[in-house]
Each structure stands twice: as C-alpha cells, then as structure tokens.
Design a protein around this motif. Sequence first.
Motif, PDB file in Angstrom:
ATOM      1  N   MET A  64       0.845  -1.187   0.000  1.00 52.22           N
ATOM      2  CA  MET A  64       0.000   0.000   0.000  1.00 52.22           C
ATOM      3  C   MET A  64       0.887   1.246   0.000  1.00 52.22           C
ATOM      4  O   MET A  64       1.827   1.350   0.773  1.00 52.22           O
ATOM      5  N   GLU A  65       0.585   2.200  -0.845  1.00 50.62           N
ATOM      6  CA  GLU A  65       1.358   3.427  -0.973  1.00 50.62           C
ATOM      7  C   GLU A  65       1.104   4.343   0.220  1.00 50.62           C
ATOM      8  O   GLU A  65      -0.022   4.527   0.666  1.00 50.62           O
ATOM      9  N   GLN A  66       2.167   4.945   0.743  1.00 48.86           N
ATOM     10  CA  GLN A  66       2.063   5.894   1.849  1.00 48.86           C
ATOM     11  C   GLN A  66       1.936   7.308   1.281  1.00 48.86           C
ATOM     12  O   GLN A  66       2.847   7.798   0.623  1.00 48.86           O
ATOM     13  N   GLN A  67       0.806   7.947   1.511  1.00 46.30           N
ATOM     14  CA  GLN A  67       0.565   9.291   1.016  1.00 46.30           C
ATOM     15  C   GLN A  67       1.216  10.316   1.953  1.00 46.30           C
ATOM     16  O   GLN A  67       1.252  10.113   3.158  1.00 46.30           O
ATOM     17  N   PRO A  68       1.690  11.469   1.424  1.00 47.62           N
ATOM     18  CA  PRO A  68       2.282  12.489   2.288  1.00 47.62           C
ATOM     19  C   PRO A  68       1.234  13.203   3.150  1.00 47.62           C
ATOM     20  O   PRO A  68       1.571  13.796   4.174  1.00 47.62           O
ATOM     21  N   ALA A  69      -0.053  13.129   2.760  1.00 47.33           N
ATOM     22  CA  ALA A  69      -1.131  13.730   3.549  1.00 47.33           C
ATOM     23  C   ALA A  69      -2.448  13.084   3.164  1.00 47.33           C
ATOM     24  O   ALA A  69      -2.622  12.628   2.035  1.00 47.33           O
ATOM     25  N   VAL A  70      -3.352  13.015   4.110  1.00 42.72           N
ATOM     26  CA  VAL A  70      -4.711  12.547   3.858  1.00 42.72           C
ATOM     27  C   VAL A  70      -5.658  13.501   4.573  1.00 42.72           C
ATOM     28  O   VAL A  70      -5.322  14.088   5.590  1.00 42.72           O
ATOM     29  N   GLY A  71      -6.851  13.642   4.023  1.00 45.07           N
ATOM     30  CA  GLY A  71      -7.801  14.562   4.628  1.00 45.07           C
ATOM     31  C   GLY A  71      -9.216  14.051   4.543  1.00 45.07           C
ATOM     32  O   GLY A  71      -9.527  13.144   3.757  1.00 45.07           O
ATOM     33  N   CYS A  72     -10.060  14.617   5.367  1.00 48.61           N
ATOM     34  CA  CYS A  72     -11.489  14.364   5.321  1.00 48.61           C
ATOM     35  C   CYS A  72     -12.176  15.719   5.430  1.00 48.61           C
ATOM     36  O   CYS A  72     -11.542  16.748   5.220  1.00 48.61           O
ATOM     37  N   ASP A  73     -13.433  15.748   5.786  1.00 49.95           N
ATOM     38  CA  ASP A  73     -14.188  16.995   5.832  1.00 49.95           C
ATOM     39  C   ASP A  73     -13.665  17.984   6.875  1.00 49.95           C
ATOM     40  O   ASP A  73     -13.769  19.184   6.703  1.00 49.95           O
ATOM     41  N   THR A  74     -13.076  17.486   7.961  1.00 51.34           N
ATOM     42  CA  THR A  74     -12.676  18.368   9.065  1.00 51.34           C
ATOM     43  C   THR A  74     -11.217  18.261   9.472  1.00 51.34           C
ATOM     44  O   THR A  74     -10.772  19.057  10.304  1.00 51.34           O
ATOM     45  N   ASP A  87       8.120  21.047   2.839  1.00 50.79           N
ATOM     46  CA  ASP A  87       9.446  21.185   2.231  1.00 50.79           C
ATOM     47  C   ASP A  87       9.876  19.905   1.519  1.00 50.79           C
ATOM     48  O   ASP A  87      10.536  19.955   0.491  1.00 50.79           O
ATOM     49  N   GLU A  88       9.501  18.738   2.066  1.00 53.23           N
ATOM     50  CA  GLU A  88       9.844  17.445   1.479  1.00 53.23           C
ATOM     51  C   GLU A  88       8.724  16.473   1.798  1.00 53.23           C
ATOM     52  O   GLU A  88       8.558  16.096   2.948  1.00 53.23           O
ATOM     53  N   PRO A  89       7.921  16.063   0.827  1.00 59.29           N
ATOM     54  CA  PRO A  89       6.813  15.157   1.116  1.00 59.29           C
ATOM     55  C   PRO A  89       7.299  13.836   1.715  1.00 59.29           C
ATOM     56  O   PRO A  89       8.287  13.276   1.268  1.00 59.29           O
ATOM     57  N   GLY A  90       6.621  13.392   2.746  1.00 57.83           N
ATOM     58  CA  GLY A  90       6.945  12.112   3.368  1.00 57.83           C
ATOM     59  C   GLY A  90       7.550  12.257   4.747  1.00 57.83           C
ATOM     60  O   GLY A  90       7.453  13.301   5.390  1.00 57.83           O
ATOM     61  N   TRP A  91       8.195  11.180   5.195  1.00 53.35           N
ATOM     62  CA  TRP A  91       8.705  11.095   6.564  1.00 53.35           C
ATOM     63  C   TRP A  91       9.789  12.096   6.892  1.00 53.35           C
ATOM     64  O   TRP A  91      10.112  12.304   8.060  1.00 53.35           O
ATOM     65  N   THR A  92      10.394  12.735   5.893  1.00 52.42           N
ATOM     66  CA  THR A  92      11.480  13.675   6.172  1.00 52.42           C
ATOM     67  C   THR A  92      11.022  15.124   6.229  1.00 52.42           C
ATOM     68  O   THR A  92      11.834  16.015   6.452  1.00 52.42           O
ATOM     69  N   ALA A  93       9.746  15.382   6.038  1.00 54.34           N
ATOM     70  CA  ALA A  93       9.234  16.762   6.074  1.00 54.34           C
ATOM     71  C   ALA A  93       9.480  17.383   7.447  1.00 54.34           C
ATOM     72  O   ALA A  93       9.221  16.768   8.476  1.00 54.34           O
ATOM     73  N   CYS A  94      10.004  18.605   7.456  1.00 55.10           N
ATOM     74  CA  CYS A  94      10.224  19.296   8.720  1.00 55.10           C
ATOM     75  C   CYS A  94       9.732  20.740   8.687  1.00 55.10           C
ATOM     76  O   CYS A  94       9.927  21.485   9.637  1.00 55.10           O
ATOM     77  N   ALA A  95       9.075  21.138   7.594  1.00 50.16           N
ATOM     78  CA  ALA A  95       8.502  22.473   7.495  1.00 50.16           C
ATOM     79  C   ALA A  95       7.185  22.387   6.724  1.00 50.16           C
ATOM     80  O   ALA A  95       7.119  21.757   5.673  1.00 50.16           O
ATOM     81  N   ILE A  96       6.151  23.015   7.278  1.00 51.14           N
ATOM     82  CA  ILE A  96       4.807  22.970   6.694  1.00 51.14           C
ATOM     83  C   ILE A  96       4.262  24.392   6.608  1.00 51.14           C
ATOM     84  O   ILE A  96       4.357  25.149   7.570  1.00 51.14           O
ATOM     85  N   ASP A  97       3.706  24.739   5.467  1.00 54.90           N
ATOM     86  CA  ASP A  97       2.971  25.999   5.324  1.00 54.90           C
ATOM     87  C   ASP A  97       1.502  25.643   5.118  1.00 54.90           C
ATOM     88  O   ASP A  97       1.167  24.774   4.307  1.00 54.90           O
ATOM     89  N   VAL A  98       0.621  26.302   5.872  1.00 57.12           N
ATOM     90  CA  VAL A  98      -0.818  26.096   5.776  1.00 57.12           C
ATOM     91  C   VAL A  98      -1.439  27.413   5.316  1.00 57.12           C
ATOM     92  O   VAL A  98      -1.296  28.427   6.000  1.00 57.12           O
ATOM     93  N   CYS A  99      -2.102  27.398   4.157  1.00 59.71           N
ATOM     94  CA  CYS A  99      -2.743  28.593   3.610  1.00 59.71           C
ATOM     95  C   CYS A  99      -4.259  28.419   3.733  1.00 59.71           C
ATOM     96  O   CYS A  99      -4.811  27.418   3.271  1.00 59.71           O
ATOM     97  N   VAL A 100      -4.916  29.401   4.345  1.00 59.65           N
ATOM     98  CA  VAL A 100      -6.351  29.304   4.614  1.00 59.65           C
ATOM     99  C   VAL A 100      -7.065  30.465   3.930  1.00 59.65           C
ATOM    100  O   VAL A 100      -6.692  31.635   4.115  1.00 59.65           O
ATOM    101  N   SER A 101      -8.103  30.134   3.152  1.00 57.88           N
ATOM    102  CA  SER A 101      -8.880  31.156   2.453  1.00 57.88           C
ATOM    103  C   SER A 101      -9.951  31.714   3.365  1.00 57.88           C
ATOM    104  O   SER A 101     -10.242  31.149   4.413  1.00 57.88           O
TER     105      SER A 101
END
Length: 104
Positions: free
Chosen positions: A1-11, A86-100
């Motif tokens: 099974m492929e490991q996705q860098p992120a998963v989401g649902c409604d909330t 900054d790097e998708p997957g287990w090595t990511a150490c920086a995240i930017d979240v943009c909200v409309s």
Amino acid sequence: MEQQPAVGCDTHVAVRVRAQAGLVRVRIFLEPFDEGVRPDKAFTDVFDGPLSLPDGRLVVGDVMGESRFVKLLGNPGRRRVRVTVDEPGWTACAIDVCVSPVLT
C-alpha cells in the motif's frame, strides 16, 4: 500500500512528517497574503481542498497529542485549505498552511 504524504477528510488533514525526531516548523497564512512573509513557493502541495471549521478555529497538533496550537480564524464555515511541505513524506520538517476566507 502506498504511503501518502497527507490525507484529509471533511474536518481534518493529517500530514506525514518526521514525527518525534525533531522540531517541525508550521506557518499559517491567511488569504489574502500580506506584502511581507509569504508561503514558500518551493514547497510541494500535499493537500488542497475544503475543510469545515465549525467553530472558526484551526488546530495544529501532533498525532501523539503532545503539542497543540489553536488559531482563531473568525467566523465558522468551510474554507479552502492548502498544505505544502518542504519534502513530502517522513522527512518533512517544514509545513505551510494557507487558509482562504469562508467559502460561500
């Protein structure tokens, strides 16, 4: 099974990062962006979609429940949220979240 860098649902959105191995920088940006600091254009999108924020709060925390940051955004409702890393997957150490603004 492929490991996705992120998963989401409604909330919720879960982003894969280097958990418990070091600090992870998270920056939150509200659209429209100011003229100063902006999201890093070199980062990779891992989630882009609507999220329901029923109390108008964005909560960022780790899956172990050891840390948590709450940002009051204003009115409740659905907002488009884009998460980049900054790097998708287990090595990511920086995240930017943009909200409309609230979607109509």
